[in-house]
Enzyme design. Sequence first.
Site, PDB file in Angstrom:
ATOM      1  CG  HIS A   1     -29.100  32.082 -48.165  1.00  0.00           C
ATOM      2  ND1 HIS A   1     -29.779  33.112 -49.002  1.00  0.00           N
ATOM      3  CD2 HIS A   1     -28.698  31.126 -48.819  1.00  0.00           C
ATOM      4  CE1 HIS A   1     -29.721  32.533 -50.093  1.00  0.00           C
ATOM      5  NE2 HIS A   1     -29.275  31.080 -50.028  1.00  0.00           N
TER       6      HIS A   1
ATOM      7  CG  ASP B   1     -29.581  35.885 -47.123  1.00  0.00           C
ATOM      8  OD1 ASP B   1     -28.531  36.459 -47.767  1.00  0.00           O
ATOM      9  OD2 ASP B   1     -30.439  35.197 -47.351  1.00  0.00           O
TER      10      ASP B   1
END
Length: 438
Positions: free
Chosen positions: A103, A106
């Site tokens: 993501h 992340d």
Amino acid sequence: MSKTYFPNIDKIKYEGKESDNPLAFKFYEADKVIAGKTMKEHFRFAVAYWHSFCNGNSDPFGVDTRVMPWSPAGATPMDAAKYKLEAAFEFITKLGAEYYCFHDVDIAPEGATVAESEKNLQEIVGMAKQYQKDTGVKLLWGTANLFSHPRYMNGASTNPDFEVLCHGAAQVKAAIDATIELGGENYVFWGGREGYMSLLNTDMKRELDHMGQFLRAARDYGRKAGFTGPFLIEPKPAEPSKHQYDFDAATVIGFLKAQGLADDFKLNLEANHATLAGHTFEHDIQTAVDASMLGSIDANQGDYQNGWDTDYFPHDVYDTTKLMMILLESGGLTSGGLNFDAKIRRNSVDLEDLFIAHITGMDVFARGLITAEKILTKSAYKKMKAERYASYDAGKGAAFEKGELDLVALRDLAAENGEPKSISGKQELYESFLTQYI
């Protein structure tokens, strides 16, 4: 790489099923050919960035238990992101996985403004691109996290506040740009809060139409920007929302067709999400395969004694065998892969535990592939299944499949033929093939 985060672990090797080395593959041989392809080509294994490098084993009932040397106290958010990226590529290359997934938040911290968030992501993407070049590791897919930030408490593309939807669009644009820059082969949408807690305050039709319009805008931008791979939707029935619009494979397929998105979108299916919907994993996989909409797979498993998304690493050979039987018969994965969207257990706190979990997952899929190939080629499974439907292969059964018999004709055949004889489904025999060939 300037620092080593796993100094006591070398590159993981295949040692065979007689090995008692926990840091070695027992069944996964990357270059072993089965059913015309190497294991590496069958699986296209990927490491999930969020669970492996961002999650400190916290859960709803407790804080982190796992010490991650790539997240030192006092580091700035950007420095921590750089350490984490370095650790991730060391891990992935030592494991021997081909891909990773992430993501946006992340890999790069969110900034105080949209422009700052984009700048942070662009800087980390530049570093990731160099690591990919140096190691040969590739990006299976990227995505945007549109569920963690408080602004998304009522959803992103389905939020009743248009300003929130715009923030979601900004994240998706940046994440698509990052995916393109890194050569990502797919782009994923997971609608973690695209759903409702109560219909009393929800205009469901309007929200679903907004989600369709949002996905069309993302598709159009991605295609214009040069992304040629499939966009993927990941179903999940509930949690964190009470009801999520992407409930299961069949629901998502129906939505995509209704919204005119079926040509550009496929499904990213997760085992634990399927079981939360009341299905077996192979049910959702078969549903997507039959609709020609299987894109990629998140490999994990749940706990049948827990009614929530535990995301355990897969370790059930029966489940992986049934999955691989479907993939072998359908031609397998193309642009997709098997991404370990899985967590080590809360009490697994050693650095080696992350390796052991992935090794076990890769081995259990390899063993499933080996078993599935034997069942399909050595047992009576395929012959029996074909014979079970033989009455539709010729004569009146074939005419029915072609649409040549109306209801009156079917009624007359029932009267003419009399009561059908009972034919055993032989379910126990089919199940015995699994036990026989594992």
